[in-house]
Design an enzyme around this catalytic site. Structure first.
Site, PDB file in Angstrom:
ATOM      1  N   GLU A  43      74.752  39.474  30.353  1.00  0.00           N
ATOM      2  CA  GLU A  43      75.734  39.894  31.367  1.00  0.00           C
ATOM      3  C   GLU A  43      75.606  38.934  32.547  1.00  0.00           C
ATOM      4  OE1 GLU A  43      75.217  44.022  32.653  1.00  0.00           O
ATOM      5  OE2 GLU A  43      75.858  43.401  34.652  1.00  0.00           O
ATOM      6  N   THR A  71      78.723  43.017  37.703  1.00  0.00           N
ATOM      7  CA  THR A  71      79.026  43.153  39.133  1.00  0.00           C
ATOM      8  C   THR A  71      80.504  42.824  39.395  1.00  0.00           C
ATOM      9  OG1 THR A  71      76.756  42.335  39.478  1.00  0.00           O
ATOM     10  CG2 THR A  71      78.044  42.826  41.441  1.00  0.00           C
ATOM     11  N   LYS A 131      77.485  52.768  31.819  1.00  0.00           N
ATOM     12  CA  LYS A 131      76.251  52.212  32.398  1.00  0.00           C
ATOM     13  C   LYS A 131      75.667  53.278  33.328  1.00  0.00           C
ATOM     14  CE  LYS A 131      75.104  48.786  35.954  1.00  0.00           C
ATOM     15  NZ  LYS A 131      75.383  47.474  36.523  1.00  0.00           N
TER      16      LYS A 131
HETATM   17  O1  LIG Z   1      72.879  45.641  38.135  1.00  0.00           O
HETATM   18  C1  LIG Z   1      71.837  45.674  37.509  1.00  0.00           C
HETATM   19  C2  LIG Z   1      70.569  45.302  38.049  1.00  0.00           C
HETATM   20  O2  LIG Z   1      70.654  44.111  38.781  1.00  0.00           O
HETATM   21  C3  LIG Z   1      69.488  45.198  37.014  1.00  0.00           C
HETATM   22  O3  LIG Z   1      68.422  45.885  37.526  1.00  0.00           O
HETATM   23  P1  LIG Z   1      66.910  45.442  37.297  1.00  0.00           P
HETATM   24  O4  LIG Z   1      66.753  44.096  37.942  1.00  0.00           O
HETATM   25  O5  LIG Z   1      66.118  46.523  37.988  1.00  0.00           O
HETATM   26  O6  LIG Z   1      66.660  45.389  35.811  1.00  0.00           O
END
Ligand SMILES: O=C[C@H](O)COP(=O)(O)O
Length: 211
Positions: A43, A71, A131
């Site tokens: 992603e 995002t 999600k």
């Molecule tokens: O949007 C998702 C996050 O940036 C991913 O989270 P993480 O870095 O805690 O795995």
């Protein structure tokens, strides 16, 4: 790739790696390390500068990988991502216009939801995989609570997924997980070999879980 095939590949991959980076060059090196480590789903977040160029590059270079855009805050960004080759779209929230646009292009939309109300709203707009975000705010047992009233829902917890809790989330019924910093953090010191090793550990653990 048709929506059904992308969803199937996401189901099979068990992990999608959330790529953030200060520059497109750094993000590209993280991508290479992840692919070398066996990652099948990526992603690319739109916090990466010129993220759409990275999507195009990945599309040209790695045909065995499904690549989504993350995002994504609005339908304009979703359209740019899709035209640059994104197989799926991920948001931190649910956005109706993004859902409609993704349906128009037959691209799966994975919106971030925290409540049953948000999840049902998203499903009504054609969403298949939710999600669960931020994942660290929940215990894995929430998946069974959600699947009580919504048995067919597919959940991708994201945020706070580590080697210590990966199996717990998958055992609890997560379709796949989104993992970011626990794989990519060594990139801030240019240790891409460590990113590759961590990616490989996560992938092996996830595949083992499904057997
Ligand atoms: O949007 C998702 C996050 O940036 C991913 O989270 P993480 O870095 O805690 O795995």
């Amino acid at each position: 790739m048709k929506s059904y095939n992308i969803l199937k590949k996401l189901n099979e991959s068990k992990i999608t790696v959330v790529i953030r980076g200060d520059t497109i060059e750094q993000a590209e090196k993280i991508v290479a390390a992840c692919v070398n480590g066996g990652v099948k789903s990526l992603e690319i977040t739109f916090t990466v500068p010129k993220a759409h160029h990275l999507l195009e590059k990945i599309r040209e270079k790695y045909d065995s990988v499904v690549v989504g855009a993350g995002t994504v805050l609005d339908s304009e960004t979703a359209r740019l991502a899709i035209l640059s080759g994104a197989d799926f779209i991920v948001s931190p929230h649910f956005d109706v216009e993004t859902a409609k646009l993704c349906n128009r292009y037959c691209i799966p939309y994975l919106p971030g939801c925290m409540t049953i109300n948000e999840m049902i709203h998203a499903i009504e707009y054609g969403v298949t995989i939710i999600k669960l975000f931020p994942g660290q705010l929940f215990s894995p047992s929430i998946i069974q609570n959600i699947k009580g009233p919504l048995p067919y829902i597919q959940i991708m917890p994201t945020g706070g997924i580590s080697l210590d809790n990966l199996n717990t989330w998958l055992d609890a019924g997560a379709t796949l997980v989104g993992v970011g910093s626990d794989i990519t953090y060594p990139a801030k010191d240019d240790h891409y070999d460590r990113v590759e090793k961590l990616a490989s550990k996560f992938v092996r653990m996830a595949i083992q879980n499904g057997k």
